[in-house]
Motif scaffolding. Structure first.
Motif, PDB file in Angstrom:
ATOM      1  N   ILE A  66       4.362   4.417 -14.874  1.00 34.39           N
ATOM      2  CA  ILE A  66       4.685   3.844 -13.567  1.00 34.39           C
ATOM      3  C   ILE A  66       4.160   4.689 -12.417  1.00 34.39           C
ATOM      4  O   ILE A  66       4.227   5.922 -12.455  1.00 34.39           O
ATOM      5  CB  ILE A  66       6.214   3.678 -13.435  1.00 34.39           C
ATOM      6  N   ALA A  67       3.653   4.013 -11.374  1.00 42.09           N
ATOM      7  CA  ALA A  67       3.255   4.678 -10.131  1.00 42.09           C
ATOM      8  C   ALA A  67       3.893   3.930  -8.962  1.00 42.09           C
ATOM      9  O   ALA A  67       4.059   2.714  -8.999  1.00 42.09           O
ATOM     10  CB  ALA A  67       1.739   4.704  -9.982  1.00 42.09           C
ATOM     11  N   LEU A  68       4.234   4.709  -7.939  1.00 41.69           N
ATOM     12  CA  LEU A  68       4.860   4.152  -6.734  1.00 41.69           C
ATOM     13  C   LEU A  68       4.055   4.517  -5.490  1.00 41.69           C
ATOM     14  O   LEU A  68       4.540   5.254  -4.631  1.00 41.69           O
ATOM     15  CB  LEU A  68       6.285   4.700  -6.572  1.00 41.69           C
ATOM     16  N   PRO A  69       2.819   4.031  -5.380  1.00 43.16           N
ATOM     17  CA  PRO A  69       2.068   4.356  -4.164  1.00 43.16           C
ATOM     18  C   PRO A  69       2.798   3.803  -2.943  1.00 43.16           C
ATOM     19  O   PRO A  69       3.194   2.646  -2.924  1.00 43.16           O
ATOM     20  CB  PRO A  69       0.715   3.673  -4.380  1.00 43.16           C
ATOM     21  N   HIS A  70       2.998   4.663  -1.941  1.00 43.80           N
ATOM     22  CA  HIS A  70       3.789   4.259  -0.780  1.00 43.80           C
ATOM     23  C   HIS A  70       3.500   5.183   0.397  1.00 43.80           C
ATOM     24  O   HIS A  70       2.870   6.221   0.226  1.00 43.80           O
ATOM     25  CB  HIS A  70       5.288   4.317  -1.114  1.00 43.80           C
ATOM     26  N   ALA A  71       3.975   4.765   1.553  1.00 42.94           N
ATOM     27  CA  ALA A  71       3.815   5.610   2.742  1.00 42.94           C
ATOM     28  C   ALA A  71       4.785   5.167   3.827  1.00 42.94           C
ATOM     29  O   ALA A  71       5.144   3.996   3.919  1.00 42.94           O
ATOM     30  CB  ALA A  71       2.386   5.526   3.278  1.00 42.94           C
ATOM     31  N   LYS A  72       5.177   6.146   4.638  1.00 41.65           N
ATOM     32  CA  LYS A  72       5.843   5.828   5.899  1.00 41.65           C
ATOM     33  C   LYS A  72       4.710   5.747   6.912  1.00 41.65           C
ATOM     34  O   LYS A  72       3.832   6.605   6.933  1.00 41.65           O
ATOM     35  CB  LYS A  72       6.848   6.914   6.280  1.00 41.65           C
ATOM     36  N   THR A  73       4.725   4.711   7.734  1.00 38.77           N
ATOM     37  CA  THR A  73       3.570   4.445   8.589  1.00 38.77           C
ATOM     38  C   THR A  73       3.957   3.675   9.847  1.00 38.77           C
ATOM     39  O   THR A  73       4.960   2.962   9.863  1.00 38.77           O
ATOM     40  CB  THR A  73       2.506   3.650   7.787  1.00 38.77           C
ATOM     41  N   LYS A  74       3.130   3.821  10.862  1.00 41.26           N
ATOM     42  CA  LYS A  74       3.286   3.027  12.088  1.00 41.26           C
ATOM     43  C   LYS A  74       2.653   1.645  11.931  1.00 41.26           C
ATOM     44  O   LYS A  74       2.720   0.815  12.830  1.00 41.26           O
ATOM     45  CB  LYS A  74       2.616   3.752  13.259  1.00 41.26           C
ATOM     46  N   ALA A  75       2.041   1.394  10.770  1.00 43.75           N
ATOM     47  CA  ALA A  75       1.309   0.135  10.551  1.00 43.75           C
ATOM     48  C   ALA A  75       2.225  -1.065  10.306  1.00 43.75           C
ATOM     49  O   ALA A  75       1.777  -2.206  10.339  1.00 43.75           O
ATOM     50  CB  ALA A  75       0.341   0.291   9.379  1.00 43.75           C
ATOM     51  N   VAL A  76       3.518  -0.805  10.042  1.00 45.86           N
ATOM     52  CA  VAL A  76       4.450  -1.913   9.789  1.00 45.86           C
ATOM     53  C   VAL A  76       5.738  -1.743  10.604  1.00 45.86           C
ATOM     54  O   VAL A  76       6.101  -0.626  10.967  1.00 45.86           O
ATOM     55  CB  VAL A  76       4.820  -2.030   8.284  1.00 45.86           C
ATOM     56  N   ASP A  77       6.406  -2.867  10.854  1.00 42.04           N
ATOM     57  CA  ASP A  77       7.689  -2.862  11.569  1.00 42.04           C
ATOM     58  C   ASP A  77       8.869  -3.031  10.622  1.00 42.04           C
ATOM     59  O   ASP A  77      10.014  -2.899  11.020  1.00 42.04           O
ATOM     60  CB  ASP A  77       7.728  -3.990  12.607  1.00 42.04           C
ATOM     61  N   GLU A  78       8.581  -3.412   9.389  1.00 44.70           N
ATOM     62  CA  GLU A  78       9.633  -3.559   8.384  1.00 44.70           C
ATOM     63  C   GLU A  78       9.081  -3.133   7.037  1.00 44.70           C
ATOM     64  O   GLU A  78       7.871  -3.126   6.827  1.00 44.70           O
ATOM     65  CB  GLU A  78      10.144  -5.003   8.324  1.00 44.70           C
ATOM     66  N   LEU A  79       9.977  -2.775   6.127  1.00 43.61           N
ATOM     67  CA  LEU A  79       9.539  -2.351   4.806  1.00 43.61           C
ATOM     68  C   LEU A  79       8.986  -3.551   4.039  1.00 43.61           C
ATOM     69  O   LEU A  79       9.617  -4.603   4.006  1.00 43.61           O
ATOM     70  CB  LEU A  79      10.706  -1.722   4.036  1.00 43.61           C
ATOM     71  N   ILE A  80       7.808  -3.379   3.468  1.00 38.78           N
ATOM     72  CA  ILE A  80       7.196  -4.429   2.659  1.00 38.78           C
ATOM     73  C   ILE A  80       6.754  -3.820   1.329  1.00 38.78           C
ATOM     74  O   ILE A  80       6.414  -2.637   1.257  1.00 38.78           O
ATOM     75  CB  ILE A  80       5.999  -5.117   3.366  1.00 38.78           C
ATOM     76  N   ALA A  81       6.777  -4.638   0.284  1.00 40.80           N
ATOM     77  CA  ALA A  81       6.445  -4.134  -1.043  1.00 40.80           C
ATOM     78  C   ALA A  81       5.670  -5.168  -1.843  1.00 40.80           C
ATOM     79  O   ALA A  81       5.751  -6.369  -1.577  1.00 40.80           O
ATOM     80  CB  ALA A  81       7.719  -3.770  -1.789  1.00 40.80           C
ATOM     81  N   THR A  82       4.924  -4.668  -2.828  1.00 44.64           N
ATOM     82  CA  THR A  82       4.264  -5.539  -3.787  1.00 44.64           C
ATOM     83  C   THR A  82       4.344  -4.874  -5.151  1.00 44.64           C
ATOM     84  O   THR A  82       4.791  -3.736  -5.280  1.00 44.64           O
ATOM     85  CB  THR A  82       2.807  -5.856  -3.389  1.00 44.64           C
ATOM     86  N   PHE A  83       3.892  -5.611  -6.153  1.00 46.38           N
ATOM     87  CA  PHE A  83       4.004  -5.169  -7.534  1.00 46.38           C
ATOM     88  C   PHE A  83       2.730  -5.560  -8.271  1.00 46.38           C
ATOM     89  O   PHE A  83       2.161  -6.616  -7.993  1.00 46.38           O
ATOM     90  CB  PHE A  83       5.212  -5.867  -8.186  1.00 46.38           C
ATOM     91  N   GLY A  84       2.304  -4.720  -9.187  1.00 43.15           N
ATOM     92  CA  GLY A  84       1.132  -5.061  -9.984  1.00 43.15           C
ATOM     93  C   GLY A  84       1.181  -4.436 -11.367  1.00 43.15           C
ATOM     94  O   GLY A  84       1.866  -3.435 -11.585  1.00 43.15           O
ATOM     95  N   ILE A  85       0.439  -5.056 -12.279  1.00 44.31           N
ATOM     96  CA  ILE A  85       0.313  -4.536 -13.640  1.00 44.31           C
ATOM     97  C   ILE A  85      -1.161  -4.415 -13.992  1.00 44.31           C
ATOM     98  O   ILE A  85      -1.938  -5.350 -13.785  1.00 44.31           O
ATOM     99  CB  ILE A  85       1.017  -5.447 -14.665  1.00 44.31           C
ATOM    100  N   SER A  86      -1.524  -3.261 -14.514  1.00 41.14           N
ATOM    101  CA  SER A  86      -2.852  -3.035 -15.090  1.00 41.14           C
ATOM    102  C   SER A  86      -2.648  -3.096 -16.597  1.00 41.14           C
ATOM    103  O   SER A  86      -1.984  -2.234 -17.178  1.00 41.14           O
ATOM    104  CB  SER A  86      -3.379  -1.662 -14.677  1.00 41.14           C
ATOM    105  N   ARG A  87      -3.177  -4.128 -17.227  1.00 37.03           N
ATOM    106  CA  ARG A  87      -2.927  -4.347 -18.659  1.00 37.03           C
ATOM    107  C   ARG A  87      -3.441  -3.186 -19.516  1.00 37.03           C
ATOM    108  O   ARG A  87      -2.818  -2.805 -20.492  1.00 37.03           O
ATOM    109  CB  ARG A  87      -3.561  -5.666 -19.119  1.00 37.03           C
ATOM    110  N   ASN A  88      -4.602  -2.644 -19.160  1.00 35.73           N
ATOM    111  CA  ASN A  88      -5.170  -1.551 -19.957  1.00 35.73           C
ATOM    112  C   ASN A  88      -4.641  -0.187 -19.526  1.00 35.73           C
ATOM    113  O   ASN A  88      -4.747   0.781 -20.265  1.00 35.73           O
ATOM    114  CB  ASN A  88      -6.696  -1.557 -19.862  1.00 35.73           C
ATOM    115  N   GLY A  89      -4.105  -0.117 -18.323  1.00 40.18           N
ATOM    116  CA  GLY A  89      -3.629   1.154 -17.802  1.00 40.18           C
ATOM    117  C   GLY A  89      -4.783   1.989 -17.260  1.00 40.18           C
ATOM    118  O   GLY A  89      -5.929   1.846 -17.704  1.00 40.18           O
ATOM    119  N   ILE A  90      -4.505   2.804 -16.269  1.00 38.92           N
ATOM    120  CA  ILE A  90      -5.541   3.655 -15.677  1.00 38.92           C
ATOM    121  C   ILE A  90      -5.032   5.084 -15.532  1.00 38.92           C
ATOM    122  O   ILE A  90      -3.827   5.310 -15.443  1.00 38.92           O
ATOM    123  CB  ILE A  90      -6.010   3.132 -14.298  1.00 38.92           C
ATOM    124  N   ASP A  91      -5.981   6.003 -15.464  1.00 40.07           N
ATOM    125  CA  ASP A  91      -5.635   7.404 -15.207  1.00 40.07           C
ATOM    126  C   ASP A  91      -5.235   7.514 -13.742  1.00 40.07           C
ATOM    127  O   ASP A  91      -6.043   7.236 -12.855  1.00 40.07           O
ATOM    128  CB  ASP A  91      -6.833   8.295 -15.513  1.00 40.07           C
TER     129      ASP A  91
END
Length: 156
Positions: A66-91
């Protein structure tokens, strides 16, 4: 402030169950492009740069596939999220040096530290269970991903 569930932050049409990227940088961009579908990112370049800047501080590959790429940023006014799966997996330079298959990406306004920490804590709690991870990897649709997350949050 009412605490939202992780599932409430994720828009179904931003989920990708078959991420195609083969490396960390590309997968972050692919996930980010899905996050842009929310139309809630005011400064797209800033949001992406902030995610990469956060990764430079230390990999958000937390182990257990599992990875949780994220950031606190001035680019958004509310928290937004998405989800994805890499079937083969990556380094992803994960803490356990295993490839990553499951990605939760989110952006949070800089002034919403409490919400940000709650989301990180909630995801961290959810992913402790092998059954939850297995169910995510077996899901056949975006809607099913939301249902699995919501069910785990409510019923644990």
């Amino acid at each position: 402030m009412e605490t939202k569930n992780i599932a409430d932050y994720i828009k179904v049409d931003t989920i990708n169950l078959n991420l195609e990227s083969k490396n960390k940088s590309a997968i972050i961009k692919e996930l980010y492009n899905n996050l842009k579908k929310t139309n809630l990112i005011k400064d797209e370049e800033l949001g992406l740069n902030d995610i990469f800047a956060r990764e430079e501080m230390g990999s958000t590959g937390i182990g257990r596939k599992i990875a949780l790429p994220h950031a606190k940023t001035k680019a958004v006014d509310e928290l937004i999220a998405t989800f994805g799966i890499s079937r083969n997996g990556i380094d992803y330079e994960s803490l356990d040096n295993e490839n990553v298959n499951i990605f939760f990406m989110f952006l949070c306004p800089e002034d919403k530290t409490q919400e940000y920490l709650k989301v990180l804590a909630r995801i961290s709690r959810l992913i402790r269970k092998d059954r939850f991870i297995d169910n995510l990897l077996k899901a056949g649709s975006n809607k099913e991903i939301i249902e699995i997350i919501r069910d785990e949050e409510i019923n644990g």
